[in-house]
Design an enzyme around this catalytic site. Structure first.
Site, PDB file in Angstrom:
ATOM      1  N   ASP A  35       0.855  -1.187   0.000  1.00  0.00           N
ATOM      2  CA  ASP A  35       0.000   0.000   0.000  1.00  0.00           C
ATOM      3  C   ASP A  35       0.892   1.239   0.000  1.00  0.00           C
ATOM      4  O   ASP A  35       1.901   1.317   0.701  1.00  0.00           O
ATOM      5  CB  ASP A  35      -0.919  -0.006   1.225  1.00  0.00           C
ATOM      6  N   ILE A  36       0.500   2.230  -0.821  1.00  0.00           N
ATOM      7  CA  ILE A  36       1.296   3.445  -0.971  1.00  0.00           C
ATOM      8  C   ILE A  36       1.233   4.314   0.295  1.00  0.00           C
ATOM      9  O   ILE A  36       2.104   5.173   0.494  1.00  0.00           O
ATOM     10  CB  ILE A  36       0.799   4.223  -2.209  1.00  0.00           C
ATOM     11  N   ASN A  92     -12.707  -3.189   2.859  1.00  0.00           N
ATOM     12  CA  ASN A  92     -13.619  -2.058   2.989  1.00  0.00           C
ATOM     13  C   ASN A  92     -14.621  -2.154   1.844  1.00  0.00           C
ATOM     14  O   ASN A  92     -14.228  -2.326   0.686  1.00  0.00           O
ATOM     15  CB  ASN A  92     -12.852  -0.739   2.923  1.00  0.00           C
ATOM     16  N   GLY A  98     -15.091   3.276   3.971  1.00  0.00           N
ATOM     17  CA  GLY A  98     -13.750   3.705   3.609  1.00  0.00           C
ATOM     18  C   GLY A  98     -13.243   3.202   2.282  1.00  0.00           C
ATOM     19  O   GLY A  98     -12.073   3.408   1.957  1.00  0.00           O
ATOM     20  N   HIS A 105     -10.057  -5.476  -3.235  1.00  0.00           N
ATOM     21  CA  HIS A 105      -8.712  -5.595  -2.663  1.00  0.00           C
ATOM     22  C   HIS A 105      -8.816  -5.992  -1.202  1.00  0.00           C
ATOM     23  O   HIS A 105      -9.602  -5.431  -0.449  1.00  0.00           O
ATOM     24  CB  HIS A 105      -7.893  -4.309  -2.818  1.00  0.00           C
ATOM     25  N   HIS A 107      -6.860  -5.793   2.232  1.00  0.00           N
ATOM     26  CA  HIS A 107      -5.750  -5.192   2.978  1.00  0.00           C
ATOM     27  C   HIS A 107      -5.207  -6.265   3.914  1.00  0.00           C
ATOM     28  O   HIS A 107      -5.974  -6.864   4.687  1.00  0.00           O
ATOM     29  CB  HIS A 107      -6.225  -4.037   3.857  1.00  0.00           C
TER      30      HIS A 107
HETATM   31  P1  AMP Z   1      -9.690   1.386   0.220  1.00  0.00           P
HETATM   32  O1  AMP Z   1      -9.698   2.759   0.857  1.00  0.00           O
HETATM   33  O2  AMP Z   1     -10.098   0.276   1.141  1.00  0.00           O
HETATM   34  O3  AMP Z   1     -10.441   1.411  -1.097  1.00  0.00           O
HETATM   35  O4  AMP Z   1      -8.172   1.063  -0.092  1.00  0.00           O
HETATM   36  C1  AMP Z   1      -7.471   1.627  -1.160  1.00  0.00           C
HETATM   37  C2  AMP Z   1      -6.018   1.608  -0.790  1.00  0.00           C
HETATM   38  O5  AMP Z   1      -5.269   1.792  -1.949  1.00  0.00           O
HETATM   39  C3  AMP Z   1      -5.617   2.714   0.205  1.00  0.00           C
HETATM   40  O6  AMP Z   1      -5.089   2.123   1.381  1.00  0.00           O
HETATM   41  C4  AMP Z   1      -4.548   3.496  -0.565  1.00  0.00           C
HETATM   42  O7  AMP Z   1      -3.492   3.947   0.237  1.00  0.00           O
HETATM   43  C5  AMP Z   1      -4.082   2.475  -1.601  1.00  0.00           C
HETATM   44  N1  AMP Z   1      -3.520   3.017  -2.828  1.00  0.00           N
HETATM   45  C6  AMP Z   1      -4.014   4.036  -3.571  1.00  0.00           C
HETATM   46  N2  AMP Z   1      -3.241   4.228  -4.649  1.00  0.00           N
HETATM   47  C7  AMP Z   1      -2.248   3.305  -4.591  1.00  0.00           C
HETATM   48  C8  AMP Z   1      -1.138   2.987  -5.427  1.00  0.00           C
HETATM   49  N3  AMP Z   1      -0.864   3.667  -6.561  1.00  0.00           N
HETATM   50  N4  AMP Z   1      -0.320   1.984  -5.054  1.00  0.00           N
HETATM   51  C9  AMP Z   1      -0.567   1.293  -3.911  1.00  0.00           C
HETATM   52  N5  AMP Z   1      -1.601   1.534  -3.087  1.00  0.00           N
HETATM   53  C10 AMP Z   1      -2.428   2.530  -3.421  1.00  0.00           C
END
Ligand code: AMP
Ligand code: ZN
Length: 119
Positions: A35-36, A92, A98, A105, A107
């Site tokens: 995760d970024i 989520n 969230g 995905h 987490h």
């Molecule tokens: P959600 O909020 O459950 O939809 O999770 C989306 C996740 O994607 C968040 O934790 C972000 O930090 C992560 N995210 C967004 N863009 C990227 C990216 N380019 N590379 C890796 N993780 C990302």
């Protein structure tokens, strides 16, 4: 068609290699990357290669891929050495919970203590 890549989807672009990511595992049906914006020492996202908007949609359409996702989440925990201390797998679902990226995905969070109930 259900499961087909979506041109405007960030995680489809990561799966395709069009957007860079720190990939830690790949399988025939899934990709796992860091995760970024990590919320724990281990914070890895496991996504299906196929595009579905959330966990329930994937499970309903392709349950074997949902099973692959959970097996890969467990494998990430082993790779990251958090399997014995414990880890959390979170989907989520919906903006109120969230969800911000509309491609299924998991987490995988670990490496620190976890509160319950979650915030
Ligand atoms: P959600 O909020 O459950 O939809 O999770 C989306 C996740 O994607 C968040 O934790 C972000 O930090 C992560 N995210 C967004 N863009 C990227 C990216 N380019 N590379 C890796 N993780 C990302
Ligand atoms: Zn997608």
């Amino acid at each position: 068609m259900a499961g087909e890549p979506q041109a405007d989807c960030l995680f489809c672009k990561i799966v395709a290699g069009d957007v860079p990511a720190d990939i830690v595992r790949e399988s025939a049906t899934t990709v796992a990357f860091r995760d970024i914006n990590p919320q724990a020492p281990t914070h890895v996202l496991v996504v299906p290669r196929a595009h579905y908007r959330d966990a329930a949609s994937l499970a309903a359409a392709e349950p074997h891929i949902m099973a692959d996702l959970l097996c890969e989440a467990a494998a990430v925990a082993v790779d990251e050495k958090v399997d014995e201390t414990g880890y959390r797998v979170v989907f989520n679902t919906g903006s109120g919970a969230g969800q911000t990226v509309w491609h299924t995905h998991a987490h995988v969070l670990g490496g620190r203590g976890m509160e319950w109930p979650p915030g």
